[in-house]
Design a protein around this motif. Structure first.
Motif, PDB file in Angstrom:
ATOM      1  N   UNK A   1     -26.630  -5.710  15.275  1.00  0.00           N
ATOM      2  CA  UNK A   1     -25.941  -5.760  13.993  1.00  0.00           C
ATOM      3  C   UNK A   1     -25.303  -4.419  13.648  1.00  0.00           C
ATOM      4  N   UNK A   2     -25.976  -3.333  13.968  1.00  0.00           N
ATOM      5  CA  UNK A   2     -25.437  -2.007  13.639  1.00  0.00           C
ATOM      6  C   UNK A   2     -24.182  -1.677  14.449  1.00  0.00           C
ATOM      7  N   UNK A   3     -23.932  -2.427  15.531  1.00  0.00           N
ATOM      8  CA  UNK A   3     -22.770  -2.180  16.380  1.00  0.00           C
ATOM      9  C   UNK A   3     -21.629  -3.162  16.140  1.00  0.00           C
ATOM     10  N   UNK A   4     -21.696  -3.933  15.052  1.00  0.00           N
ATOM     11  CA  UNK A   4     -20.647  -4.916  14.769  1.00  0.00           C
ATOM     12  C   UNK A   4     -19.835  -4.511  13.551  1.00  0.00           C
ATOM     13  N   UNK A   5     -18.527  -4.702  13.650  1.00  0.00           N
ATOM     14  CA  UNK A   5     -17.678  -4.622  12.462  1.00  0.00           C
ATOM     15  C   UNK A   5     -17.812  -5.970  11.779  1.00  0.00           C
ATOM     16  N   UNK A   6     -18.126  -5.964  10.488  1.00  0.00           N
ATOM     17  CA  UNK A   6     -18.438  -7.227   9.833  1.00  0.00           C
ATOM     18  C   UNK A   6     -17.513  -7.566   8.671  1.00  0.00           C
ATOM     19  N   UNK A   7     -17.010  -6.579   7.964  1.00  0.00           N
ATOM     20  CA  UNK A   7     -16.211  -6.874   6.776  1.00  0.00           C
ATOM     21  C   UNK A   7     -14.722  -6.739   7.072  1.00  0.00           C
ATOM     22  N   UNK A   8     -13.927  -7.434   6.283  1.00  0.00           N
ATOM     23  CA  UNK A   8     -12.478  -7.340   6.470  1.00  0.00           C
ATOM     24  C   UNK A   8     -11.990  -5.929   6.181  1.00  0.00           C
ATOM     25  N   UNK A   9     -12.670  -5.215   5.290  1.00  0.00           N
ATOM     26  CA  UNK A   9     -12.289  -3.829   5.006  1.00  0.00           C
ATOM     27  C   UNK A   9     -12.487  -2.949   6.238  1.00  0.00           C
ATOM     28  N   UNK A  10     -13.575  -3.168   6.974  1.00  0.00           N
ATOM     29  CA  UNK A  10     -13.811  -2.408   8.207  1.00  0.00           C
ATOM     30  C   UNK A  10     -12.718  -2.686   9.235  1.00  0.00           C
TER      31      UNK A  10
ATOM     32  N   UNK B   1     -19.022   0.936  16.471  1.00  0.00           N
ATOM     33  CA  UNK B   1     -18.998  -0.470  16.062  1.00  0.00           C
ATOM     34  C   UNK B   1     -17.766  -1.138  16.638  1.00  0.00           C
ATOM     35  N   UNK B   2     -17.898  -2.430  16.921  1.00  0.00           N
ATOM     36  CA  UNK B   2     -16.816  -3.164  17.560  1.00  0.00           C
ATOM     37  C   UNK B   2     -16.668  -4.533  16.900  1.00  0.00           C
ATOM     38  N   UNK B   3     -15.418  -4.980  16.785  1.00  0.00           N
ATOM     39  CA  UNK B   3     -15.128  -6.294  16.223  1.00  0.00           C
ATOM     40  C   UNK B   3     -14.060  -6.984  17.050  1.00  0.00           C
TER      41      UNK B   3
ATOM     42  N   UNK C   1     -14.935   3.252  16.010  1.00  0.00           N
ATOM     43  CA  UNK C   1     -14.771   1.889  15.502  1.00  0.00           C
ATOM     44  C   UNK C   1     -13.679   1.263  16.359  1.00  0.00           C
ATOM     45  N   UNK C   2     -13.957   0.091  16.924  1.00  0.00           N
ATOM     46  CA  UNK C   2     -13.033  -0.555  17.856  1.00  0.00           C
ATOM     47  C   UNK C   2     -12.778  -1.982  17.397  1.00  0.00           C
TER      48      UNK C   2
END
Length: 136
Positions: A4-13, A43-45, A81-82
């Motif tokens: 979870x700490x390695x995921x981009x989760x919000x649209x702002x991110x 973090x990656x999304x 951030x990717x």
């Protein structure tokens, strides 16, 4: 599976990374990379739209890209951030092609990011205009 700490989760991110990061496109993916605080975990999304294919194909592409992303997080554990956007061609790409495109795009964005001067936070009207003249 990414932690979870390695995921981009919000649209702002996602928006911040896409707008302020460096971009590199390949045949199958477009990759955006932005520097974040050095102590924060990378973090990656992923963005895989319906233009890639039906749900089965999109999930296959996501799983493959997630694995490539997890491998890069092992190497670059902090400070990035990717965002990875899959292009329609990724639906017919093999695992090796996706991984090669991902790795090449990441290498290119990291090189560009290393050569880019850090931006100072904008405060009001301080600084200069795009033409280099002082602001009033």
């Amino acid at each position: 599976m990414l932690a979870t700490r390695n995921r981009l989760r919000t649209s702002a991110d996602f928006s911040t990374t896409v707008r302020s990061g460096v971009r590199n496109g390949r045949r199958n993916v477009v990759l955006y990379t932005a520097a974040i605080a050095a102590g924060e975990p990378s973090r990656i999304g992923f963005i895989v739209s319906k233009s890639v294919g039906n749900a089965v194909v999109r999930n296959l592409v996501k799983r493959r890209l997630r694995e490539a992303g997890a491998a890069s997080l092992r190497e670059h554990g902090t400070g990035l951030a990717i965002v990875v956007r899959a292009l329609p061609a990724s639906a017919s790409a093999s695992w090796d092609q996706l991984r090669e495109d991902y790795d090449a795009a990441l290498e290119s964005t990291l090189n560009r990011l290393a050569g880019r001067p850090q931006r100072a936070a904008a405060k009001g009207s301080a600084g200069t205009t795009q033409k280099g003249t002082p602001r009033a």
